[in-house]
Design an enzyme around this catalytic site. Structure first.
Site, PDB file in Angstrom:
ATOM      1  N   ASN A   1       0.865  -1.204  -0.032  1.00 22.75           N
ATOM      2  CA  ASN A   1       0.061  -0.029  -0.160  1.00 22.75           C
ATOM      3  C   ASN A   1       0.761   1.189  -0.056  1.00 22.75           C
ATOM      4  O   ASN A   1       0.460   2.255  -0.715  1.00 22.75           O
ATOM      5  CB  ASN A   1      -0.981   0.012   1.136  1.00 22.75           C
ATOM      6  CG  ASN A   1      -2.120  -1.013   1.063  1.00 22.75           C
ATOM      7  OD1 ASN A   1      -2.612  -1.279  -0.075  1.00 22.75           O
ATOM      8  ND2 ASN A   1      -2.767  -1.348   2.117  1.00 22.75           N
TER       9      ASN A   1
ATOM     10  N   HIS B   1      -2.962   2.338  -2.234  1.00 26.51           N
ATOM     11  CA  HIS B   1      -3.923   1.512  -1.982  1.00 26.51           C
ATOM     12  C   HIS B   1      -4.937   0.876  -3.142  1.00 26.51           C
ATOM     13  O   HIS B   1      -5.417  -0.161  -2.673  1.00 26.51           O
ATOM     14  CB  HIS B   1      -5.308   2.316  -1.075  1.00 26.51           C
ATOM     15  CG  HIS B   1      -4.475   2.699   0.239  1.00 26.51           C
ATOM     16  ND1 HIS B   1      -4.518   1.743   1.462  1.00 26.51           N
ATOM     17  CD2 HIS B   1      -3.912   3.842   0.776  1.00 26.51           C
ATOM     18  CE1 HIS B   1      -3.937   2.500   2.428  1.00 26.51           C
ATOM     19  NE2 HIS B   1      -3.581   3.672   1.946  1.00 26.51           N
TER      20      HIS B   1
ATOM     21  N   ASP C   1      -5.711  -3.040  -3.178  1.00 25.54           N
ATOM     22  CA  ASP C   1      -6.832  -3.554  -3.588  1.00 25.54           C
ATOM     23  C   ASP C   1      -6.867  -4.808  -4.729  1.00 25.54           C
ATOM     24  O   ASP C   1      -7.671  -5.866  -4.582  1.00 25.54           O
ATOM     25  CB  ASP C   1      -8.254  -2.685  -3.929  1.00 25.54           C
ATOM     26  CG  ASP C   1      -8.318  -1.678  -2.868  1.00 25.54           C
ATOM     27  OD1 ASP C   1      -8.272  -2.067  -1.697  1.00 25.54           O
ATOM     28  OD2 ASP C   1      -9.028  -0.734  -2.917  1.00 25.54           O
TER      29      ASP C   1
ATOM     30  N   GLU D   1      -6.040  -7.742   5.503  1.00 28.50           N
ATOM     31  CA  GLU D   1      -5.268  -8.605   4.713  1.00 28.50           C
ATOM     32  C   GLU D   1      -5.299 -10.125   4.859  1.00 28.50           C
ATOM     33  O   GLU D   1      -4.413 -10.683   4.579  1.00 28.50           O
ATOM     34  CB  GLU D   1      -3.713  -8.323   4.233  1.00 28.50           C
ATOM     35  CG  GLU D   1      -3.016  -8.148   5.617  1.00 28.50           C
ATOM     36  CD  GLU D   1      -2.956  -6.936   6.538  1.00 28.50           C
ATOM     37  OE1 GLU D   1      -1.856  -6.922   7.280  1.00 28.50           O
ATOM     38  OE2 GLU D   1      -3.958  -6.256   6.127  1.00 28.50           O
TER      39      GLU D   1
END
Length: 361
Positions: free
Chosen positions: A242, A247, A251, A277
């Protein structure tokens, strides 16, 4: 109420998406009993001298009552027999109505049974059958009136046919709209249940739905004395992904891992996203060695994913903890803690590996 339902319908359960099928089944059971009950009351009236019915039709009514009760017993608790029983009952009803039309000529209102038949056909057998039965009834009354011992007048038969045609058209349109509305409502409910139970990013079970599913599976496993196992999957250095790529990249990685986990399991297994996660996999009918073998396969496949972020591919790895529930009377929270501990052992041993929880550990 539960005892009454079992008496009427038998010991059966329908799935959540079978509401209309359940309604049809129960409606037919009630209709069979109601038809037998009403006809039995009319027979009692004949026996007491309240009303007079031709002896031939009395035999027909007696057979109708007995056969209705028999096919109710045949249907009770056996929804797979629904369609055959529904058609059998419709044919039985038509024979009974024709018998009344011919042998009870002093009763001018006997034709009303054909009108009560139309709604039931549309509900029990659907639009196509309803239309066919309506057309057949119209033709039968129009052509058969002349052969009755006391035929209806021309005006009367014209009114009857017009009313019957109107009733058939009404239920054809109403039935189509009702079924369409029911299908849309069922699909909307299915979508709402899916939204409530699934993670919006990965489309895996969310934590609440996953744990509830696992507790049910554990209950079944304990009842049948079957083994089961849980995998705790945690992506390594996910914060770094990230921070380095953004981000959106995180994803993409999560969705790729979730898709791979889903591909790796059986339909009977449960996969859930239980944290940012973190994923968990419940494996019914799986011993410890089988679970470790699957976990190693998942770890390898995740490492080989290399999801594409922009113009480059990034490496994603996972540490997986394995815990077995063989012979354990426990809930998912207890075994999940063991798998969690095993996962942390994998982290401490260098990450990107599988670790197994043992009692000695």
């Amino acid at each position: 109420m539960l005892a009454l339902n079992r008496l009427l319908y038998g010991n059966i359960d329908f799935l959540k998406n079978e509401e209309y099928r359940a309604f049809q089944f129960r409606f037919l059971c009630i209709l069979l009993l109601a038809g037998a009950g009403v006809t039995a009351l009319l027979l009692a009236g004949v026996a007491s001298g309240v009303n007079h019915i031709d002896a031939i039709h009395v035999v027909s009514m007696t057979c109708f009552t007995l056969i209705s009760l028999v096919i109710w017993l045949v249907l009770r608790g056996q929804p797979q027999r629904y369609m055959a029983v529904a058609w059998m009952y419709e044919c039985l009803c038509l024979l009974e109505y024709v018998s009344a039309l011919y042998f009870v000529s002093e009763d001018e209102m006997r034709v009303i049974w054909f009108f009560t038949n139309i709604p039931g056909v549309y509900i029990l057998l659907g639009q196509r059958a309803g239309m066919l039965i309506t057309i057949g009834t119209l033709i039968g009354l129009a052509l058969g009136n002349a052969f009755l011992p006391h035929p209806y007048s021309t005006n009367a038969i014209a009114t009857l046919l017009a009313a019957l045609m109107y009733l058939g058209a009404f239920f054809h349109v109403y039935g189509a709209r009702s079924v369409s509305y029911f299908i849309r409502m069922r699909e909307s409910n299915r979508q709402l249940r899916h939204i409530a139970s699934h993670d919006p990013l990965t489309d895996l079970l969310n934590a609440g739905a996953y744990y509830a599913t696992c507790d049910q599976l554990i209950h079944l496993a304990n009842r049948h004395q079957q083994s089961f196992a849980v995998l705790f999957v945690d992506l390594d250095h996910f914060k770094k992904i990230n921070d380095t790529y953004g981000h959106e990249a995180g994803d993409i990685a999560l969705k790729a891992v979730a898709k791979q986990l889903q591909k790796s399991v059986r339909q009977s297994d449960a996969v859930g996203r239980i944290g940012g996660e973190e994923f968990s996999v419940f494996l019914p009918e799986t011993d410890l060695s089988g679970a470790v073998k699957l976990a190693e396969y998942m770890r390898s496949e995740i490492e080989n994913l290399m999801p594409q972020i922009g113009h480059q591919r990034i490496k994603v790895t996972a540490s997986i903890g394995v815990a077995s529930g063989e012979g354990c009377e426990q809930n998912i929270a207890a075994i999940q803690r063991r798998a969690d501990q095993a996962m942390y052992d994998a982290k401490q041993q260098g990450r990107n590996r599988v670790s197994c929880f043992t009692q000695a550990a």
